[in-house]
Design a protein around this motif. Structure first.
Motif, short mmCIF file in Angstrom:
data_model
loop_
_atom_site.label_atom_id
_atom_site.label_comp_id
_atom_site.label_asym_id
_atom_site.label_seq_id
_atom_site.Cartn_x
_atom_site.Cartn_y
_atom_site.Cartn_z
N ALA A 99 18.00 -10.07 10.80
CA ALA A 99 18.38 -11.29 11.52
C ALA A 99 19.84 -11.13 11.86
O ALA A 99 20.55 -10.31 11.28
N SER A 100 20.29 -11.92 12.82
CA SER A 100 21.68 -11.84 13.23
C SER A 100 22.37 -13.15 12.85
O SER A 100 21.95 -14.22 13.26
N PHE A 101 23.42 -13.03 12.01
CA PHE A 101 24.07 -14.21 11.46
C PHE A 101 25.42 -14.45 12.12
O PHE A 101 26.01 -13.54 12.67
N THR A 102 25.90 -15.65 12.02
CA THR A 102 27.22 -16.00 12.56
C THR A 102 28.05 -16.61 11.44
O THR A 102 27.54 -17.42 10.66
N GLY A 103 29.31 -16.19 11.38
CA GLY A 103 30.19 -16.71 10.33
C GLY A 103 30.32 -15.76 9.15
O GLY A 103 31.13 -15.97 8.26
N THR A 104 29.53 -14.69 9.15
CA THR A 104 29.54 -13.75 8.02
C THR A 104 30.82 -12.91 7.98
O THR A 104 31.30 -12.59 6.89
N THR A 125 16.93 -21.71 16.74
CA THR A 125 17.23 -20.54 15.90
C THR A 125 18.64 -20.58 15.34
O THR A 125 18.86 -20.28 14.17
N ALA A 126 19.61 -20.94 16.18
CA ALA A 126 21.01 -20.94 15.74
C ALA A 126 21.19 -21.91 14.58
O ALA A 126 21.81 -21.57 13.56
N ALA A 127 20.63 -23.09 14.68
CA ALA A 127 20.76 -24.09 13.61
C ALA A 127 20.02 -23.65 12.34
O ALA A 127 20.50 -23.86 11.23
N ARG A 128 18.86 -23.05 12.53
CA ARG A 128 18.07 -22.58 11.38
C ARG A 128 18.83 -21.56 10.55
O ARG A 128 18.67 -21.48 9.35
N LEU A 129 19.66 -20.76 11.22
CA LEU A 129 20.35 -19.66 10.54
C LEU A 129 21.79 -19.99 10.13
O LEU A 129 22.55 -19.10 9.79
N GLU A 130 22.17 -21.27 10.13
CA GLU A 130 23.49 -21.63 9.60
C GLU A 130 23.57 -21.24 8.13
O GLU A 130 22.62 -21.46 7.37
N LEU A 131 24.68 -20.66 7.73
CA LEU A 131 24.84 -20.15 6.37
C LEU A 131 24.64 -21.25 5.32
O LEU A 131 25.18 -22.34 5.46
N GLN A 132 23.89 -20.94 4.29
CA GLN A 132 23.66 -21.87 3.17
C GLN A 132 24.81 -21.67 2.16
O GLN A 132 24.60 -21.14 1.06
N LEU A 133 25.97 -22.13 2.57
CA LEU A 133 27.20 -21.82 1.84
C LEU A 133 27.40 -22.72 0.63
O LEU A 133 27.66 -22.26 -0.49
N ILE A 134 27.28 -24.03 0.85
CA ILE A 134 27.50 -24.99 -0.23
C ILE A 134 26.47 -24.77 -1.35
O ILE A 134 26.78 -24.82 -2.53
N GLN A 135 25.24 -24.45 -0.91
CA GLN A 135 24.14 -24.22 -1.84
C GLN A 135 24.37 -22.96 -2.67
O GLN A 135 23.69 -22.73 -3.66
N SER A 136 25.32 -22.12 -2.24
CA SER A 136 25.57 -20.84 -2.91
C SER A 136 26.81 -20.87 -3.79
O SER A 136 27.35 -19.82 -4.15
N LYS A 137 27.24 -22.07 -4.18
CA LYS A 137 28.48 -22.20 -4.95
C LYS A 137 28.51 -21.30 -6.20
O LYS A 137 29.50 -20.63 -6.46
N TYR A 143 28.89 -23.39 10.09
CA TYR A 143 29.79 -22.59 9.27
C TYR A 143 30.23 -21.30 9.94
O TYR A 143 29.57 -20.27 9.79
N VAL A 144 31.32 -21.38 10.72
CA VAL A 144 32.05 -20.18 11.15
C VAL A 144 33.53 -20.49 10.95
O VAL A 144 33.92 -21.63 10.73
N GLY A 145 34.36 -19.46 11.07
CA GLY A 145 35.81 -19.64 11.01
C GLY A 145 36.25 -20.36 9.75
O GLY A 145 35.80 -20.03 8.64
N ASN A 146 37.11 -21.37 9.91
CA ASN A 146 37.62 -22.10 8.75
C ASN A 146 36.51 -22.80 7.96
O ASN A 146 36.62 -22.96 6.75
#
Ligand code: ATP
Ligand code: PLP
Ligand code: MG
Ligand code: MG
Length: 300
Positions: free
Chosen positions: A216-221, A273-285, A18-21
């Protein structure tokens, strides 16, 4: 006539994660937007992984897509959202596209995240800077640079909150109505400081918000922030305070959930680490749909 707000989002696509679109589309849809996406790149995953592979869309391919939309009359948008762009020629085409889209809808809202770098380090070609500064930003209604991007765009170092407000003033002089610094290092160890300012109809609003900082450092935020801000500015009829508070509430909820999940994955021995920190976006509907802000933005 548009029954729904309709946004054209030009950002990265990643197959996994989950980054960008991939970060922007779901929240925009949940908040009631029709979302049309142009993928400026298509990568296997974001660039924080040990390997990434994929394709980059060039300006001629962008022209093909927008020409197809145009010939079918599909290019009537209420919003344009742009994020990561990797080449000068592609960015120049976006300037032309904004003018084209404004001819079709003079009320078009252009939200520009001038993605160039972070923490003193540029990760796009240097030639993008003068194009953003001189050509793209003057076309934007809302911009969401980070602290380093503000320094690049104004040519001035930011070491105090006053420096940041001065820089924001420079953007307003360029006729950009809404300027939001999604995070700055002007807070404390515990808080990131967010700053937001708008001038609309002679009315000025200046706000700051203390964002509890996770270690932690996130990507896609950054991409998620821009999509949420666009959504709430539209849904609140440009109420900057409500929009900022709701945006930050959702980001905090997504990041808390992401960290909980990361801790579980660590326990299970997940090594990446990168995979572990993918945003839990769908779960946050639910936290996207119904934000219940607890942190207040303070007026200045
Ligand atoms: P851009 O992509 O435009 O360069 P940026 O660097 O400002 O954006 P981030 O630093 O990711 O983007 O910040 C965007 C939002 O994400 C912040 O407003 C904050 O709410 C949230 N955020 C990102 N990292 C953290 C963190 N470590 N702790 C708390 N919130 C965070
Ligand atoms: N797009 C791609 C392909 C990326 O690899 C990244 C970061 O690695 C981003 C966009 C930006 O993400 P962020 O929202 O954290 O700035
Ligand atoms: Mg950042
Ligand atoms: Mg970004």
């Amino acid at each position: 006539a548009n029954s729904y707000p309709k946004v054209l989002s030009i950002q990265s696509h990643v197959v996994s994660g989950y980054v960008g679109n991939k970060s922007a589309t779901f929240p925009l849809q949940v908040l009631g937007f029709e979302v049309d996406t142009i993928n400026s790149v298509q990568f296997s995953n974001h660039t924080g992984y040990k390997v990434w592979k994929g394709q980059i869309l060039n300006e001629h391919e962008l022209d093909d897509l927008t020409d197809g939309l145009s010939q079918n009359g599909l290019d009537n948008y209420t919003h344009l959202l742009t994020g990561y762009v990797g080449s000068p020629s592609f960015l120049k085409r976006i300037a032309q596209l904004v003018e084209h889209m404004r001819n079709i809808n003079p009320k078009l809202i252009y939200v520009c995240d001038p993605v160039m770098g972070d923490n003193g380090h540029m990760y796009v070609p240097q030639e993008l800077l003068p194009i953003y500064r001189d050509t793209i930003l003057p076309l934007a209604d809302i911009i969401t640079p980070n602290q380093y991007e503000v320094e690049l765009l104004t040519g001035k170092k930011i070491t105090s909150v006053k420096d940041a407000w001065d820089a924001i003033g420079i953007f307003h002089e360029m006729k950009i109505n809404t300027v939001v610094l999604s995070s700055t290092e002007l807070g404390t160890e515990q808080f990131l400081l967010g700053l937001a300012s708008s001038i609309a109809g002679g009315k000025k609003t200046k706000l700051s918000i203390k964002i509890p900082r996770f270690s932690a450092s996130f990507t896609g935020t950054g991409d998620l922030f821009a999509a949420l801000l666009l959504s709430w500015m539209f849904r609140t009829e440009n109420d900057l305070k409500l929009s900022l508070e709701r945006t930050i509430f959702t980001l905090q909820a997504v990041l808390k959930r992401t960290l909980r999940r990361a801790a579980e994955l660590t326990k299970l021995g997940h090594p990446d680490t990168a995979a572990r920190l993918e945003l839990q976006l769908i779960q946050s509907k639910a936290d996207i749909e119904n934000p219940t802000p607890s942190i207040t933005a303070v007026a200045h």
